[in-house]
Design an enzyme around this catalytic site. Structure first.
Site, PDB file in Angstrom:
ATOM      1  N   ARG A   1     -62.670 -62.159 -14.645  1.00 17.24           N
ATOM      2  CA  ARG A   1     -62.192 -61.396 -15.916  1.00 17.24           C
ATOM      3  C   ARG A   1     -62.833 -63.072 -17.287  1.00 17.24           C
ATOM      4  NH1 ARG A   1     -61.262 -57.503 -13.594  1.00 17.24           N
ATOM      5  NH2 ARG A   1     -58.977 -56.706 -13.083  1.00 17.24           N
TER       6      ARG A   1
ATOM      7  N   ILE B   1     -54.993 -62.268 -21.945  1.00 18.95           N
ATOM      8  CA  ILE B   1     -55.067 -63.575 -22.861  1.00 18.95           C
ATOM      9  C   ILE B   1     -53.792 -64.568 -22.241  1.00 18.95           C
ATOM     10  CG2 ILE B   1     -53.596 -63.917 -25.046  1.00 18.95           C
ATOM     11  CD1 ILE B   1     -53.958 -61.123 -26.496  1.00 18.95           C
TER      12      ILE B   1
ATOM     13  N   LYS C   1     -46.160 -69.365 -10.477  1.00 16.61           N
ATOM     14  CA  LYS C   1     -46.138 -69.915  -8.577  1.00 16.61           C
ATOM     15  C   LYS C   1     -46.271 -70.889  -8.060  1.00 16.61           C
ATOM     16  CE  LYS C   1     -47.102 -65.348  -7.141  1.00 16.61           C
ATOM     17  NZ  LYS C   1     -48.489 -64.639  -7.121  1.00 16.61           N
TER      18      LYS C   1
ATOM     19  N   VAL D   1     -48.790 -63.597 -28.523  1.00 17.56           N
ATOM     20  CA  VAL D   1     -49.768 -63.827 -29.423  1.00 17.56           C
ATOM     21  C   VAL D   1     -49.109 -64.096 -31.249  1.00 17.56           C
ATOM     22  CG1 VAL D   1     -51.607 -63.101 -30.267  1.00 17.56           C
ATOM     23  CG2 VAL D   1     -51.202 -61.963 -28.110  1.00 17.56           C
ATOM     24  N   GLY D   2     -47.712 -63.646 -31.600  1.00 16.90           N
ATOM     25  CA  GLY D   2     -47.120 -63.475 -32.042  1.00 16.90           C
ATOM     26  C   GLY D   2     -46.670 -64.917 -32.587  1.00 16.90           C
TER      27      GLY D   2
ATOM     28  N   GLY E   1     -43.458 -57.891 -32.804  1.00 12.79           N
ATOM     29  CA  GLY E   1     -44.200 -58.254 -31.251  1.00 12.79           C
ATOM     30  C   GLY E   1     -44.252 -59.579 -32.041  1.00 12.79           C
TER      31      GLY E   1
ATOM     32  N   PRO F   1     -58.766 -57.794 -27.780  1.00 15.28           N
ATOM     33  CA  PRO F   1     -58.746 -58.686 -26.774  1.00 15.28           C
ATOM     34  C   PRO F   1     -59.211 -58.643 -25.304  1.00 15.28           C
ATOM     35  CG  PRO F   1     -56.900 -58.548 -27.888  1.00 15.28           C
ATOM     36  CD  PRO F   1     -57.068 -57.289 -28.145  1.00 15.28           C
ATOM     37  N   THR F   2     -59.523 -59.736 -24.252  1.00 20.21           N
ATOM     38  CA  THR F   2     -59.633 -59.666 -23.182  1.00 20.21           C
ATOM     39  C   THR F   2     -58.113 -59.981 -22.907  1.00 20.21           C
ATOM     40  OG1 THR F   2     -60.760 -61.940 -23.476  1.00 20.21           O
ATOM     41  CG2 THR F   2     -61.905 -59.759 -23.029  1.00 20.21           C
TER      42      THR F   2
ATOM     43  N   TYR G   1     -51.362 -47.438 -19.391  1.00 21.67           N
ATOM     44  CA  TYR G   1     -50.927 -48.222 -21.003  1.00 21.67           C
ATOM     45  C   TYR G   1     -52.508 -48.057 -21.492  1.00 21.67           C
ATOM     46  CZ  TYR G   1     -52.007 -52.876 -22.960  1.00 21.67           C
ATOM     47  OH  TYR G   1     -52.262 -53.171 -23.512  1.00 21.67           O
TER      48      TYR G   1
HETATM   49  P1  NAP Z   1     -45.135 -60.342 -25.003  1.00 21.69           P
HETATM   50  O1  NAP Z   1     -45.491 -61.897 -25.210  1.00 21.69           O
HETATM   51  O2  NAP Z   1     -45.022 -59.633 -23.962  1.00 21.69           O
HETATM   52  O3  NAP Z   1     -45.204 -59.807 -26.335  1.00 21.69           O
HETATM   53  C1  NAP Z   1     -44.339 -58.777 -27.073  1.00 21.69           C
HETATM   54  C2  NAP Z   1     -43.932 -58.325 -28.010  1.00 21.69           C
HETATM   55  O4  NAP Z   1     -43.729 -56.648 -28.468  1.00 21.69           O
HETATM   56  C3  NAP Z   1     -42.246 -58.931 -28.466  1.00 21.69           C
HETATM   57  O5  NAP Z   1     -42.258 -59.565 -29.465  1.00 21.69           O
HETATM   58  C4  NAP Z   1     -41.355 -57.447 -28.169  1.00 21.69           C
HETATM   59  O6  NAP Z   1     -40.548 -58.523 -28.534  1.00 21.69           O
HETATM   60  C5  NAP Z   1     -42.325 -56.777 -28.550  1.00 21.69           C
HETATM   61  N1  NAP Z   1     -41.460 -56.056 -28.216  1.00 21.69           N
HETATM   62  C6  NAP Z   1     -41.534 -55.103 -27.196  1.00 21.69           C
HETATM   63  N2  NAP Z   1     -41.319 -53.839 -27.633  1.00 21.69           N
HETATM   64  C7  NAP Z   1     -40.264 -53.543 -28.178  1.00 21.69           C
HETATM   65  C8  NAP Z   1     -40.237 -52.518 -29.389  1.00 21.69           C
HETATM   66  N3  NAP Z   1     -39.241 -51.748 -28.445  1.00 21.69           N
HETATM   67  N4  NAP Z   1     -39.168 -52.499 -30.465  1.00 21.69           N
HETATM   68  C9  NAP Z   1     -39.778 -53.743 -31.104  1.00 21.69           C
HETATM   69  N5  NAP Z   1     -40.576 -54.554 -30.330  1.00 21.69           N
HETATM   70  C10 NAP Z   1     -40.676 -54.745 -29.718  1.00 21.69           C
HETATM   71  O7  NAP Z   1     -46.993 -59.518 -25.307  1.00 21.69           O
HETATM   72  P2  NAP Z   1     -48.326 -60.557 -26.338  1.00 21.69           P
HETATM   73  O8  NAP Z   1     -49.023 -60.679 -24.718  1.00 21.69           O
HETATM   74  O9  NAP Z   1     -47.881 -61.013 -26.838  1.00 21.69           O
HETATM   75  O10 NAP Z   1     -49.709 -59.814 -26.507  1.00 21.69           O
HETATM   76  C11 NAP Z   1     -49.426 -58.681 -27.630  1.00 21.69           C
HETATM   77  C12 NAP Z   1     -50.759 -57.929 -28.362  1.00 21.69           C
HETATM   78  O11 NAP Z   1     -51.919 -58.049 -27.612  1.00 21.69           O
HETATM   79  C13 NAP Z   1     -50.356 -56.772 -27.032  1.00 21.69           C
HETATM   80  O12 NAP Z   1     -50.371 -55.428 -28.091  1.00 21.69           O
HETATM   81  C14 NAP Z   1     -50.524 -56.785 -26.195  1.00 21.69           C
HETATM   82  O13 NAP Z   1     -50.661 -54.772 -26.058  1.00 21.69           O
HETATM   83  C15 NAP Z   1     -52.015 -56.943 -26.576  1.00 21.69           C
HETATM   84  N6  NAP Z   1     -52.558 -57.656 -25.075  1.00 21.69           N
HETATM   85  C16 NAP Z   1     -51.989 -58.730 -24.673  1.00 21.69           C
HETATM   86  C17 NAP Z   1     -53.018 -58.543 -22.978  1.00 21.69           C
HETATM   87  C18 NAP Z   1     -52.390 -60.066 -22.347  1.00 21.69           C
HETATM   88  O14 NAP Z   1     -53.199 -60.250 -21.934  1.00 21.69           O
HETATM   89  N7  NAP Z   1     -51.184 -60.121 -22.787  1.00 21.69           N
HETATM   90  C19 NAP Z   1     -53.846 -58.340 -23.067  1.00 21.69           C
HETATM   91  C20 NAP Z   1     -54.523 -57.696 -24.200  1.00 21.69           C
HETATM   92  C21 NAP Z   1     -53.892 -57.562 -25.129  1.00 21.69           C
HETATM   93  P3  NAP Z   1     -39.041 -58.868 -28.187  1.00 21.69           P
HETATM   94  O15 NAP Z   1     -39.736 -60.477 -27.107  1.00 21.69           O
HETATM   95  O16 NAP Z   1     -38.461 -59.171 -28.975  1.00 21.69           O
HETATM   96  O17 NAP Z   1     -38.910 -57.895 -26.978  1.00 21.69           O
HETATM   97  P1  GDP Z   2     -56.203 -57.070 -15.533  1.00 19.67           P
HETATM   98  O1  GDP Z   2     -56.558 -58.740 -16.031  1.00 19.67           O
HETATM   99  O2  GDP Z   2     -55.332 -56.576 -16.650  1.00 19.67           O
HETATM  100  O3  GDP Z   2     -56.453 -56.476 -14.735  1.00 19.67           O
HETATM  101  O4  GDP Z   2     -54.490 -58.221 -15.095  1.00 19.67           O
HETATM  102  P2  GDP Z   2     -53.883 -59.287 -14.654  1.00 19.67           P
HETATM  103  O5  GDP Z   2     -53.992 -60.998 -15.342  1.00 19.67           O
HETATM  104  O6  GDP Z   2     -52.774 -59.315 -13.830  1.00 19.67           O
HETATM  105  O7  GDP Z   2     -54.846 -60.151 -13.370  1.00 19.67           O
HETATM  106  C1  GDP Z   2     -55.143 -58.717 -12.931  1.00 19.67           C
HETATM  107  C2  GDP Z   2     -55.714 -59.653 -11.142  1.00 19.67           C
HETATM  108  O8  GDP Z   2     -55.457 -60.944 -11.196  1.00 19.67           O
HETATM  109  C3  GDP Z   2     -56.203 -58.662 -10.572  1.00 19.67           C
HETATM  110  O9  GDP Z   2     -57.326 -59.313  -9.250  1.00 19.67           O
HETATM  111  C4  GDP Z   2     -54.516 -59.762  -8.864  1.00 19.67           C
HETATM  112  O10 GDP Z   2     -55.416 -59.655  -7.754  1.00 19.67           O
HETATM  113  C5  GDP Z   2     -54.986 -60.559  -9.708  1.00 19.67           C
HETATM  114  N1  GDP Z   2     -54.039 -61.977  -9.287  1.00 19.67           N
HETATM  115  C6  GDP Z   2     -53.445 -62.604  -8.184  1.00 19.67           C
HETATM  116  N2  GDP Z   2     -52.285 -63.017  -8.154  1.00 19.67           N
HETATM  117  C7  GDP Z   2     -52.131 -62.466  -9.085  1.00 19.67           C
HETATM  118  C8  GDP Z   2     -50.330 -62.702  -9.760  1.00 19.67           C
HETATM  119  O11 GDP Z   2     -49.212 -63.095  -9.647  1.00 19.67           O
HETATM  120  N3  GDP Z   2     -50.473 -61.985 -10.941  1.00 19.67           N
HETATM  121  C9  GDP Z   2     -51.018 -60.642 -11.341  1.00 19.67           C
HETATM  122  N4  GDP Z   2     -50.583 -60.274 -12.207  1.00 19.67           N
HETATM  123  N5  GDP Z   2     -52.383 -60.705 -10.789  1.00 19.67           N
HETATM  124  C10 GDP Z   2     -52.593 -61.602 -10.085  1.00 19.67           C
END
Ligand code: NAP
Ligand code: GDP
Length: 317
Positions: A211, A169, A190, A19-20, A14, A166-167, A139
């Site tokens: 959140r 991100i 948006k 995050v990467g 990733g 993590p919460t 998920y």
């Molecule tokens: P991201 O920006 O969506 O990046 C996802 C990464 O996973 C990308 O590098 C993607 O590669 C890679 N990936 C997806 N499918 C793959 C596959 N089949 N084979 C190899 N690589 C693959 O994610 P992020 O937001 O940085 O999240 C990082 C971690 O934090 C994840 O484990 C996620 O579940 C966790 N997390 C995220 C959040 C959040 O709010 N974003 C919150 C809590 C936990 P490509 O882009 O090259 O396809």
């Molecule tokens: P969560 O924290 O895992 O629930 O994920 P999200 O980051 O998608 O946050 C969801 C919350 O944001 C919900 O309360 C949605 O109703 C609100 N929200 C408002 N506008 C948006 C939007 O454009 N995209 C997403 N993903 N959530 C939104």
């Protein structure tokens, strides 16, 4: 005496994601040969490809971030994909970490996978104490299995696999897609479009849910601290404090103010709110790390908006 110091290898799955890329910015502080890989380098849902990758890189350390990730609405609408891809990716990565004698693997869960009906604040002991919110159960169950899978490897084979939790991100290099993204990148995109076309800035849901948000650069530092200095194999929540919790409405206002478009916010209550709150405790983190200065949300969002605008043509959206 001649000292032969060999640099170790660190694989960041990733590595092309949000995050990467934040970890990549800190690369000069990491005393390893680092490999930041995405799905084009290796499809981790394919076991043979995963094995080839591990035999080529021979990682000593793995930071496992790769996942099928998305916001509330992607989670609600793509449950089979969210479940299957994450189960496959995690199974293949852990299996290879074991087979290739990886010294330590840090895996990534999320506070959104905790039980829906729970007492607050959430702590690390509560992960399996009830069903997750039905909006993201696919998920959540896949990610919960990652924790159990690490535990089974550690218990059976004395591996060193640890999960961070993590919460929500946000940051640069995020996915800014209007439908699939998390709330902050979605609203950043948006509001940008709304201002361009002089239309309302529409926020989905009531704006009432609460959140905790963590800036990706802060999380990168914490994940590297876990990789280097956290000695336990027990999961650890990586979060801002409970007082830093904000409502979606507050986040929308922060974003709109930066665009100078505050008067145009509207809530579309036809959309689901998802889980009302997931308030997590960072007590264990602070007890272990001592002090940590989190980036204030206004600063992190401002930097993310600047990055989004500067990279508008090429960013994920
Ligand atoms: P991201 O920006 O969506 O990046 C996802 C990464 O996973 C990308 O590098 C993607 O590669 C890679 N990936 C997806 N499918 C793959 C596959 N089949 N084979 C190899 N690589 C693959 O994610 P992020 O937001 O940085 O999240 C990082 C971690 O934090 C994840 O484990 C996620 O579940 C966790 N997390 C995220 C959040 C959040 O709010 N974003 C919150 C809590 C936990 P490509 O882009 O090259 O396809
Ligand atoms: P969560 O924290 O895992 O629930 O994920 P999200 O980051 O998608 O946050 C969801 C919350 O944001 C919900 O309360 C949605 O109703 C609100 N929200 C408002 N506008 C948006 C939007 O454009 N995209 C997403 N993903 N959530 C939104």
């Amino acid at each position: 005496m001649f000292q032969f110091i060999m640099k170790l290898n660190m694989l960041i799955t990733g590595g092309t994601g949000m995050v990467g890329q934040s970890i990549k910015k800190m690369q000069e502080n990491i005393p390893f040969n680092c490999y930041f890989l995405g799905s084009k380098d290796c499809d981790l849902t394919n076991y043979e490809e995963t094995k080839k990758l591990f035999s080529k890189i021979k990682p000593d350390y793995v930071i496992h971030l790769a996942a099928c990730v998305g916001g509330l609405y992607k989670n609600m609408n793509n449950k089979v994909e969210m479940f299957e891809k994450n189960i496959l990716i995690n199974t293949h990565v852990l299996k290879c970490c074991y087979e290739f004698n990886v010294k330590k693997c840090v895996c990534c869960l999320s506070t959104c996978i905790f039980p829906d009906k729970i007492t607050y604040p959430i702590d690390e002991t509560m992960l399996h104490n009830g069903p997750p919110h039905d909006s993201n159960d696919a998920y959540a169950y896949a990610k919960r299995m990652l924790e159990k899978h690490c535990e089974f490897y550690n218990n059976n084979f004395n591996t060193n696999f640890v999960c961070v939790i993590p919460t929500n991100i946000y940051g640069t290099h995020d996915n800014y897609n209007l439908e699939d993204s998390h709330v902050i990148p979605g609203l950043i995109h948006k509001c940008y479009l709304a201002k361009l076309s002089k239309e309302k800035f529409v926020v989905k849901g009531t704006g009432k849910p609460l959140r905790q948000f963590i800036y990706s650069n802060d999380l990168a530092k914490l994940i590297l601290w876990v990789a280097s200095s956290y000695k336990s194999k027990e999961s650890i929540i990586l979060s801002v404090g409970e007082k830093e919790e904000v409502s979606i409405k507050e986040v929308a206002i922060i974003i709109a103010k930066i665009y100078d478009y505050e008067e145009n916010i509207e809530f579309d209550t036809k959309f689901s709110d998802g889980q009302y709150k997931k308030t997590a405790s960072n007590k264990k983190l602070i007890e272990n790390i001592g002090e940590f200065e989190f980036t204030p949300i206004q600063v992190g969002v401002q930097e993310s908006i600047q990055w989004f605008i500067s990279n508008y043509n090429n960013c994920r959206k």
